[in-house]
Design an enzyme around this catalytic site. Structure first.
Site, mmCIF file in Angstrom:
data_model
loop_
_atom_site.group_PDB
_atom_site.id
_atom_site.type_symbol
_atom_site.label_atom_id
_atom_site.label_comp_id
_atom_site.label_asym_id
_atom_site.label_seq_id
_atom_site.Cartn_x
_atom_site.Cartn_y
_atom_site.Cartn_z
ATOM 1 N N GLU A 1 26.567 39.738 53.038
ATOM 2 C CA GLU A 1 27.093 38.365 52.946
ATOM 3 C C GLU A 1 28.418 38.313 53.702
ATOM 4 O O GLU A 1 29.290 39.141 53.470
ATOM 5 C CB GLU A 1 27.296 37.994 51.460
ATOM 6 C CG GLU A 1 28.152 36.771 51.203
ATOM 7 C CD GLU A 1 27.632 35.502 51.859
ATOM 8 O OE1 GLU A 1 26.469 35.142 51.643
ATOM 9 O OE2 GLU A 1 28.415 34.880 52.615
ATOM 10 N N HIS B 192 20.404 27.483 13.277
ATOM 11 C CA HIS B 192 20.747 28.898 13.229
ATOM 12 C C HIS B 192 19.493 29.723 12.956
ATOM 13 O O HIS B 192 18.671 29.312 12.144
ATOM 14 C CB HIS B 192 21.771 29.136 12.113
ATOM 15 C CG HIS B 192 22.110 30.573 11.929
ATOM 16 N ND1 HIS B 192 22.904 31.256 12.819
ATOM 17 C CD2 HIS B 192 21.749 31.464 10.964
ATOM 18 C CE1 HIS B 192 23.029 32.505 12.411
ATOM 19 N NE2 HIS B 192 22.329 32.671 11.290
ATOM 20 N N GLY C 126 6.160 19.251 48.866
ATOM 21 C CA GLY C 126 7.277 19.654 49.720
ATOM 22 C C GLY C 126 7.657 21.114 49.599
ATOM 23 O O GLY C 126 6.876 21.955 49.139
HETATM 24 C C1 LIG Z 1 13.214 29.665 48.335
HETATM 25 C C2 LIG Z 1 13.749 28.382 47.779
HETATM 26 C C3 LIG Z 1 13.989 28.272 46.420
HETATM 27 C C4 LIG Z 1 14.480 27.083 45.898
HETATM 28 N N1 LIG Z 1 14.696 27.004 44.558
HETATM 29 C C5 LIG Z 1 15.179 25.858 44.027
HETATM 30 C C6 LIG Z 1 15.365 25.730 42.624
HETATM 31 O O1 LIG Z 1 15.119 26.645 41.852
HETATM 32 N N2 LIG Z 1 15.823 24.549 42.150
HETATM 33 C C7 LIG Z 1 16.132 23.503 42.982
HETATM 34 O O2 LIG Z 1 16.553 22.445 42.499
HETATM 35 N N3 LIG Z 1 15.950 23.595 44.320
HETATM 36 C C8 LIG Z 1 15.477 24.740 44.849
HETATM 37 N N4 LIG Z 1 15.248 24.817 46.201
HETATM 38 C C9 LIG Z 1 15.626 23.663 47.040
HETATM 39 C C10 LIG Z 1 14.539 22.591 46.965
HETATM 40 O O3 LIG Z 1 13.309 23.129 47.350
HETATM 41 C C11 LIG Z 1 14.914 21.419 47.872
HETATM 42 O O4 LIG Z 1 16.217 20.976 47.561
HETATM 43 C C12 LIG Z 1 13.945 20.268 47.680
HETATM 44 O O5 LIG Z 1 12.620 20.655 47.980
HETATM 45 C C13 LIG Z 1 14.325 19.087 48.577
HETATM 46 O O6 LIG Z 1 13.419 18.056 48.385
HETATM 47 P P1 LIG Z 1 13.121 16.980 49.520
HETATM 48 O O7 LIG Z 1 12.170 16.022 48.918
HETATM 49 O O8 LIG Z 1 14.403 16.483 50.061
HETATM 50 O O9 LIG Z 1 12.441 17.783 50.709
HETATM 51 P P2 LIG Z 1 11.244 18.823 50.797
HETATM 52 O O10 LIG Z 1 10.887 19.372 49.491
HETATM 53 O O11 LIG Z 1 11.646 19.783 51.875
HETATM 54 O O12 LIG Z 1 10.021 17.942 51.273
HETATM 55 C C14 LIG Z 1 9.999 17.337 52.514
HETATM 56 C C15 LIG Z 1 8.561 17.067 52.896
HETATM 57 O O13 LIG Z 1 8.550 16.261 54.072
HETATM 58 C C16 LIG Z 1 7.487 16.677 54.917
HETATM 59 N N5 LIG Z 1 7.817 16.218 56.282
HETATM 60 C C17 LIG Z 1 8.858 16.600 57.046
HETATM 61 N N6 LIG Z 1 8.874 15.884 58.196
HETATM 62 C C18 LIG Z 1 7.810 15.044 58.137
HETATM 63 C C19 LIG Z 1 7.313 14.040 59.005
HETATM 64 N N7 LIG Z 1 7.926 13.722 60.164
HETATM 65 N N8 LIG Z 1 6.193 13.375 58.647
HETATM 66 C C20 LIG Z 1 5.565 13.650 57.469
HETATM 67 N N9 LIG Z 1 6.010 14.582 56.599
HETATM 68 C C21 LIG Z 1 7.130 15.261 56.930
HETATM 69 C C22 LIG Z 1 7.481 18.187 54.743
HETATM 70 O O14 LIG Z 1 6.218 18.729 55.086
HETATM 71 C C23 LIG Z 1 7.772 18.315 53.246
HETATM 72 O O15 LIG Z 1 6.585 18.331 52.489
HETATM 73 C C24 LIG Z 1 14.738 25.987 46.756
HETATM 74 C C25 LIG Z 1 14.475 26.087 48.127
HETATM 75 C C26 LIG Z 1 13.988 27.268 48.634
HETATM 76 C C27 LIG Z 1 13.707 27.355 50.105
#
Ligand SMILES: Cc1cc2nc3c(=O)[nH]c(=O)nc-3n(C[C@H](O)[C@H](O)[C@H](O)COP(=O)(O)OP(=O)(O)OC[C@H]3O[C@@H](n4cnc5c(N)ncnc54)[C@H](O)[C@@H]3O)c2cc1C
Length: 471
Positions: A201, A437, A39
């Site tokens: 911001e 420590h 993801g």
């Molecule tokens: C630059 C950046 C830095 C970040 N740093 C941090 C951090 O340090 N720590 C932290 O906790 N969070 C961080 N985040 C946030 C974190 O990445 C997200 O909160 C997290 O990835 C969410 O997980 P998720 O499983 O909900 O979705 P995602 O990780 O977004 O995964 C969703 C997946 O679903 C797939 N998908 C979407 N629609 C479909 C469909 N219809 N059919 C099949 N597949 C589909 C996508 O391709 C994707 O692979 C960061 C985000 C960004 C952008």
């Protein structure tokens, strides 16, 4: 048509964890992913940014080596190699997730998933379309960068976080629109590597909802690196031409830069999921879930960023466990009382529970325990003496309400307070625990003792009048 006990759409830290949890419980599970497994977090979020943060940290430490008596020439950066290292880490971890899914017997379908009637999912990959059936479905499709119309993202000069992670050269100057954690982490990375960075911001402070003193510490570090900060200011117009960008600000000022990063938030990824047809309620673009993570459609759950809640990878993974338990016949509810978060700027900021400002807003009677890095032996040995540990405890019960740590290894240190809060350990019990420590976690013990007014390495009150023994 193949039928599964559980189908998960989206293989981010929400989805792949849900699939593995389901398989661990003996369910037949499949996962549908249109891109790479892992993801946003693994491919375009947490991991690639933290690889760059780590390189920036090392770069900074090399520059500061002189304080240890180590003379080094001014370090130079081959950013193409820095970026290559980041990509290598991502592909190693993507391979790891693929192995985990395989090892747990999860079937992975590559393609876009769409809900098509109860218990049915259509999977489209280019022109090939297939269908599967599942008794239970978990939506974990994550989020994408917000793209406000007024900010014409072109992927060349005006970028989102996805595209800035793909650049191969450090921009001479970078305008960052949005001073949230994503904007600030990139500001920290590129300013450390030598870009001239400007952050705009629209809210009154950077990193809103973060402890104000911690934000001041980050701003101080930014200013030392020459980062220009405009708060309470919005971008009135943004244009790209001749390989540069020009922004007019609401204050009337103009900012020119080689590139602009638009980091103004992330929106749930619900496009083409077939939510309306499936009768799934959506509010403000996010899938609505209850405290068992059920959507408004029977046997369909949603987790992670797509629900529009706390958009963090570890929250998505936590929700995965709750949703799977419920999907497979259990009865679990979410509890967000103890959620840590980290901003990987230099210095890092880590928080858990409430901030001081939130305690005041809630009108709580609370005590603050503070300990400064400059009073820590280990922090001084490491030449990392900037920062503070701040612990908040309920005045009467001594229950820990929250903590903010700004400074070296804040991301690691916050875990102790998180575990203490999770186990309902009081600030008094935390202070009683023997800490090794000299270590940075001793600062947590000292801050806990300071909340009680008994810290040893800090004079918190006037010494008691001693009775004379000569009379
Ligand atoms: C630059 C950046 C830095 C970040 N740093 C941090 C951090 O340090 N720590 C932290 O906790 N969070 C961080 N985040 C946030 C974190 O990445 C997200 O909160 C997290 O990835 C969410 O997980 P998720 O499983 O909900 O979705 P995602 O990780 O977004 O995964 C969703 C997946 O679903 C797939 N998908 C979407 N629609 C479909 C469909 N219809 N059919 C099949 N597949 C589909 C996508 O391709 C994707 O692979 C960061 C985000 C960004 C952008």
């Amino acid at each position: 048509m193949i039928e599964f006990d559980l189908a998960v759409i989206g293989a981010g830290p929400g989805g792949y964890v849900a699939a593995i949890r389901g398989a661990q419980q003996g369910a037949t599970v499949c996962i549908v992913e249109s891109d790479q497994v892992g993801g946003t977090c693994l491919n375009r979020g947490c991991i690639p940014t933290k690889a760059l943060c780590s390189s920036a940290h090392l770069f900074q430490r090399i520059r500061e080596a002189e304080v240890h008596g180590i003379a080094v020439a001014e370090p130079t950066l081959d950013y193409a190699r820095t970026a290559q290292r980041k990509d290598q880490i991502v592909s190693t971890l993507v391979g790891g997730v693929e192995q985990l899914l395989k090892g747990n017997g999860v079937d992975v379908f590559r393609g876009r998933g769409t809900l098509e009637g109860p218990g049915k999912i259509r999977i489209r990959r280019k022109d090939v379309v297939g269908h599967i059936r599942a008794k239970q479905i978990i939506l974990a499709t994550g989020s994408v960068s917000a793209r406000p119309k007024a900010l014409p993202i072109d992927g060349k000069n005006i970028l989102t976080s996805d595209e800035i992670l793909a650049i191969k050269e450090i921009p001479e100057s970078l305008l960052i629109i949005g001073g949230g954690y994503i904007g600030c982490e990139f500001a920290s990375i590129f300013a450390t590597f030598g870009s001239e960075v400007t952050i705009v911001e629209q809210l009154p402070q950077l990193l809103t909802r973060t402890d104000r003193q911690a934000v001041r510490e980050v701003e101080r570090a930014f200013k030392e690196k020459g980062v220009k900060i405009f708060t309470g200011t919005s971008v009135a117009s943004l244009e790209a031409s001749d390989g540069s960008v020009t922004a007019r600000l609401s204050s009337g000022e103009t900012v020119k830069a080689e590139k602009a990063l638009v980091a103004v938030g992330r929106v749930p990824n619900i496009e083409g999921l077939g939510l309306e047809e499936a009768g799934i309620k959506v509010e403000q673009g996010a899938v609505v879930v209850d405290d068992r993570l059920r959507t408004s459609a029977e046997n369909i759950y949603a987790i992670g960023d797509v629900t529009g809640g706390i958009q963090l990878a570890h929250v998505a993974s936590y929700q995965a466990g709750v949703a799977v338990e419920n999907a497979l016949g259990g009865d679990a509810r979410v509890d967000y009382a103890v959620v840590p978060s980290v901003i990987f700027t230099l210095p890092e900021v880590a928080q858990v529970g409430l901030t001081e400002e939130q305690c005041k807003e809630k009108g709580l009677d609370f005590q603050i325990g503070r300990f400064a890095y400059q009073a820590s032996g280990k922090a001084l040995c490491d030449a990392e003496s900037r920062g503070t540990v701040k612990l908040l405890a309920a005045a009467e019960s001594k229950k820990i309400l929250g903590a903010t740590i700004v400074g070296e290894e804040a991301s690691t240190l916050i875990a102790e307070v998180t575990a203490a809060m999770h186990a309902d350990v009081s600030v008094a019990e935390l202070g009683e625990a023997i800490h090794a420590h000299p270590t940075l976690p001793e600062m947590i013990k000292e801050a806990a003792e300071d909340a009680l007014g008994i810290a040893v390495h800090k004079v918190t009150r006037k010494p008691r009048e001693r009775k004379s023994t000569t009379q």
